[in-house]
Motif scaffolding. Structure first.
Motif, PDB file in Angstrom:
ATOM      1  N   GLU A  43       0.316  19.208 -30.997  1.00 58.72           N
ATOM      2  CA  GLU A  43       0.906  20.548 -31.051  1.00 58.72           C
ATOM      3  C   GLU A  43      -0.079  21.554 -30.452  1.00 58.72           C
ATOM      4  N   LEU A  44      -0.012  21.696 -29.128  1.00 60.87           N
ATOM      5  CA  LEU A  44      -0.987  22.529 -28.433  1.00 60.87           C
ATOM      6  C   LEU A  44      -0.893  24.006 -28.805  1.00 60.87           C
ATOM      7  N   GLY A  45       0.297  24.520 -29.026  1.00 62.07           N
ATOM      8  CA  GLY A  45       0.446  25.924 -29.421  1.00 62.07           C
ATOM      9  C   GLY A  45      -0.237  26.199 -30.751  1.00 62.07           C
ATOM     10  N   ALA A  46      -0.022  25.311 -31.704  1.00 59.53           N
ATOM     11  CA  ALA A  46      -0.653  25.467 -33.018  1.00 59.53           C
ATOM     12  C   ALA A  46      -2.165  25.298 -32.918  1.00 59.53           C
ATOM     13  N   LEU A  47      -2.611  24.374 -32.080  1.00 56.96           N
ATOM     14  CA  LEU A  47      -4.053  24.177 -31.880  1.00 56.96           C
ATOM     15  C   LEU A  47      -4.689  25.416 -31.256  1.00 56.96           C
ATOM     16  N   ARG A  48      -4.010  26.005 -30.300  1.00 55.26           N
ATOM     17  CA  ARG A  48      -4.535  27.224 -29.654  1.00 55.26           C
ATOM     18  C   ARG A  48      -4.666  28.348 -30.668  1.00 55.26           C
ATOM     19  N   PHE A  63     -21.787  31.053 -36.782  1.00 58.44           N
ATOM     20  CA  PHE A  63     -21.652  29.667 -36.333  1.00 58.44           C
ATOM     21  C   PHE A  63     -21.299  29.690 -34.846  1.00 58.44           C
ATOM     22  N   SER A  64     -22.301  29.993 -34.032  1.00 51.41           N
ATOM     23  CA  SER A  64     -22.055  30.256 -32.611  1.00 51.41           C
ATOM     24  C   SER A  64     -21.541  29.033 -31.856  1.00 51.41           C
ATOM     25  N   GLU A  65     -22.043  27.863 -32.174  1.00 49.01           N
ATOM     26  CA  GLU A  65     -21.585  26.661 -31.467  1.00 49.01           C
ATOM     27  C   GLU A  65     -20.127  26.355 -31.803  1.00 49.01           C
ATOM     28  N   LEU A  66     -19.755  26.531 -33.052  1.00 50.23           N
ATOM     29  CA  LEU A  66     -18.366  26.333 -33.455  1.00 50.23           C
ATOM     30  C   LEU A  66     -17.469  27.357 -32.770  1.00 50.23           C
ATOM     31  N   SER A  67     -17.914  28.600 -32.733  1.00 52.60           N
ATOM     32  CA  SER A  67     -17.155  29.650 -32.055  1.00 52.60           C
ATOM     33  C   SER A  67     -16.976  29.317 -30.579  1.00 52.60           C
ATOM     34  N   LYS A  68     -18.027  28.845 -29.959  1.00 52.06           N
ATOM     35  CA  LYS A  68     -17.978  28.490 -28.534  1.00 52.06           C
ATOM     36  C   LYS A  68     -16.970  27.368 -28.286  1.00 52.06           C
ATOM     37  N   LYS A  69     -17.011  26.336 -29.105  1.00 55.02           N
ATOM     38  CA  LYS A  69     -16.103  25.204 -28.915  1.00 55.02           C
ATOM     39  C   LYS A  69     -14.653  25.609 -29.165  1.00 55.02           C
ATOM     40  N   ALA A  70     -14.431  26.451 -30.160  1.00 55.99           N
ATOM     41  CA  ALA A  70     -13.071  26.928 -30.441  1.00 55.99           C
ATOM     42  C   ALA A  70     -12.558  27.792 -29.294  1.00 55.99           C
ATOM     43  N   THR A  71     -13.427  28.647 -28.764  1.00 56.48           N
ATOM     44  CA  THR A  71     -13.052  29.501 -27.633  1.00 56.48           C
ATOM     45  C   THR A  71     -12.723  28.656 -26.409  1.00 56.48           C
ATOM     46  N   GLU A  72     -13.516  27.627 -26.170  1.00 52.25           N
ATOM     47  CA  GLU A  72     -13.260  26.742 -25.022  1.00 52.25           C
ATOM     48  C   GLU A  72     -11.896  26.072 -25.139  1.00 52.25           C
ATOM     49  N   LEU A  73     -11.570  25.610 -26.339  1.00 46.46           N
ATOM     50  CA  LEU A  73     -10.266  24.970 -26.545  1.00 46.46           C
ATOM     51  C   LEU A  73      -9.141  25.978 -26.346  1.00 46.46           C
ATOM     52  N   GLU A  74      -9.272  27.125 -26.979  1.00 45.91           N
ATOM     53  CA  GLU A  74      -8.225  28.143 -26.864  1.00 45.91           C
ATOM     54  C   GLU A  74      -8.026  28.557 -25.408  1.00 45.91           C
ATOM     55  N   THR A  75      -9.099  28.818 -24.703  1.00 44.35           N
ATOM     56  CA  THR A  75      -9.027  29.247 -23.303  1.00 44.35           C
ATOM     57  C   THR A  75      -8.411  28.166 -22.428  1.00 44.35           C
ATOM     58  N   ASN A  76      -8.793  26.935 -22.678  1.00 50.39           N
ATOM     59  CA  ASN A  76      -8.265  25.823 -21.905  1.00 50.39           C
ATOM     60  C   ASN A  76      -6.749  25.741 -22.036  1.00 50.39           C
ATOM     61  N   LYS A  78      -4.740  28.212 -23.153  1.00 53.26           N
ATOM     62  CA  LYS A  78      -4.168  29.487 -22.690  1.00 53.26           C
ATOM     63  C   LYS A  78      -4.050  29.527 -21.173  1.00 53.26           C
ATOM     64  N   ASN A  79      -4.980  28.907 -20.485  1.00 52.78           N
ATOM     65  CA  ASN A  79      -4.960  28.908 -19.021  1.00 52.78           C
ATOM     66  C   ASN A  79      -4.007  27.881 -18.432  1.00 52.78           C
ATOM     67  N   GLY A  80      -3.171  27.311 -19.277  1.00 51.59           N
ATOM     68  CA  GLY A  80      -2.109  26.456 -18.781  1.00 51.59           C
ATOM     69  C   GLY A  80      -2.399  24.978 -18.776  1.00 51.59           C
ATOM     70  N   ASN A  81      -3.508  24.582 -19.375  1.00 52.86           N
ATOM     71  CA  ASN A  81      -3.824  23.158 -19.452  1.00 52.86           C
ATOM     72  C   ASN A  81      -3.021  22.575 -20.613  1.00 52.86           C
ATOM     73  N   LEU A  82      -1.784  22.214 -20.323  1.00 54.85           N
ATOM     74  CA  LEU A  82      -0.857  21.813 -21.374  1.00 54.85           C
ATOM     75  C   LEU A  82      -0.650  20.302 -21.469  1.00 54.85           C
ATOM     76  N   VAL A  83      -1.486  19.557 -20.785  1.00 55.55           N
ATOM     77  CA  VAL A  83      -1.437  18.098 -20.901  1.00 55.55           C
ATOM     78  C   VAL A  83      -2.427  17.712 -21.989  1.00 55.55           C
ATOM     79  N   PHE A  84      -1.918  17.093 -23.042  1.00 56.89           N
ATOM     80  CA  PHE A  84      -2.759  16.808 -24.201  1.00 56.89           C
ATOM     81  C   PHE A  84      -4.009  16.014 -23.829  1.00 56.89           C
ATOM     82  N   ALA A  85      -3.879  15.047 -22.978  1.00 60.07           N
ATOM     83  CA  ALA A  85      -5.030  14.220 -22.596  1.00 60.07           C
ATOM     84  C   ALA A  85      -6.142  15.050 -21.960  1.00 60.07           C
ATOM     85  N   ASP A  86      -5.778  16.161 -21.324  1.00 65.00           N
ATOM     86  CA  ASP A  86      -6.780  17.016 -20.689  1.00 65.00           C
ATOM     87  C   ASP A  86      -7.568  17.851 -21.696  1.00 65.00           C
TER      88      ASP A  86
END
Length: 103
Positions: A43-48, A63-76, A78-86
Motif C-alpha cells: 500500500e504505497l499511498g499509506a506508506l507515503r 532521530f535524524s537518520e530515521l527522519s532522512k530514511k522516512a523522507t527518502e521513502l516519501e519523496t520516492n 511522491k515523485n511517481g515511483n509507484l512500482v513496489f519493487a523499486d
C-alpha cells in the motif's frame, strides 16, 4: 528581546527529554508493525503518508537518520515511483532503522 530569548533557551536546555524520547521509541513499535503490514500489502499511498508523519516526528526528536530514511521513502513515492519493487529497499531501510532505535 535578546535577554528573554537567552532565558527561554536556558530553561529549554534544562528540560529532561528522556521521558519524551522513551515514549517516542515505544510508539514506534506500532509504527514498525504498520510499516511492515503496509509493506506486505504493498500500500504505497499509506506508506507515503506514514513516512511523511514519521519524518517530521523523528526530526523533531532528534532521530535524524530515521527522519532522512522516512523522507527518502516519501519523496520516492511522491515523485511517481509507484512500482513496489523499486521502493522496497527504501522501506526495508526505514524498517531496519526503526528496529535499531527501539532495540
Amino acid at each position: 528581546d535578546i535577554k528573554s530569548k537567552r532565558k527561554a533557551n536556558t530553561i529549554l536546555n534544562k528540560i529532561d527529554m528522556s521521558d519524551v524520547e522513551n515514549k517516542f521509541k515505544t510508539r514506534h513499535i506500532n509504527e514498525l508493525q504498520q510499516f511492515s503490514l503496509k509493506s506486505e500489502k504493498q500500500e504505497l499511498g499509506a506508506l507515503r503518508s506514514r513516512a511523511q508523519r514519521l519524518s517530521g516526528a523523528a526530526h523533531l526528536f532528534g532521530f535524524s537518520e530515521l527522519s532522512k530514511k522516512a523522507t527518502e521513502l516519501e519523496t520516492n513515492i511522491k515523485n511517481g515511483n509507484l512500482v513496489f519493487a523499486d521502493v522496497a529497499p527504501k522501506i526495508d531501510a526505514l524498517i531496519a532503522e526503526i528496529k535499531r532505535i527501539i532495540g
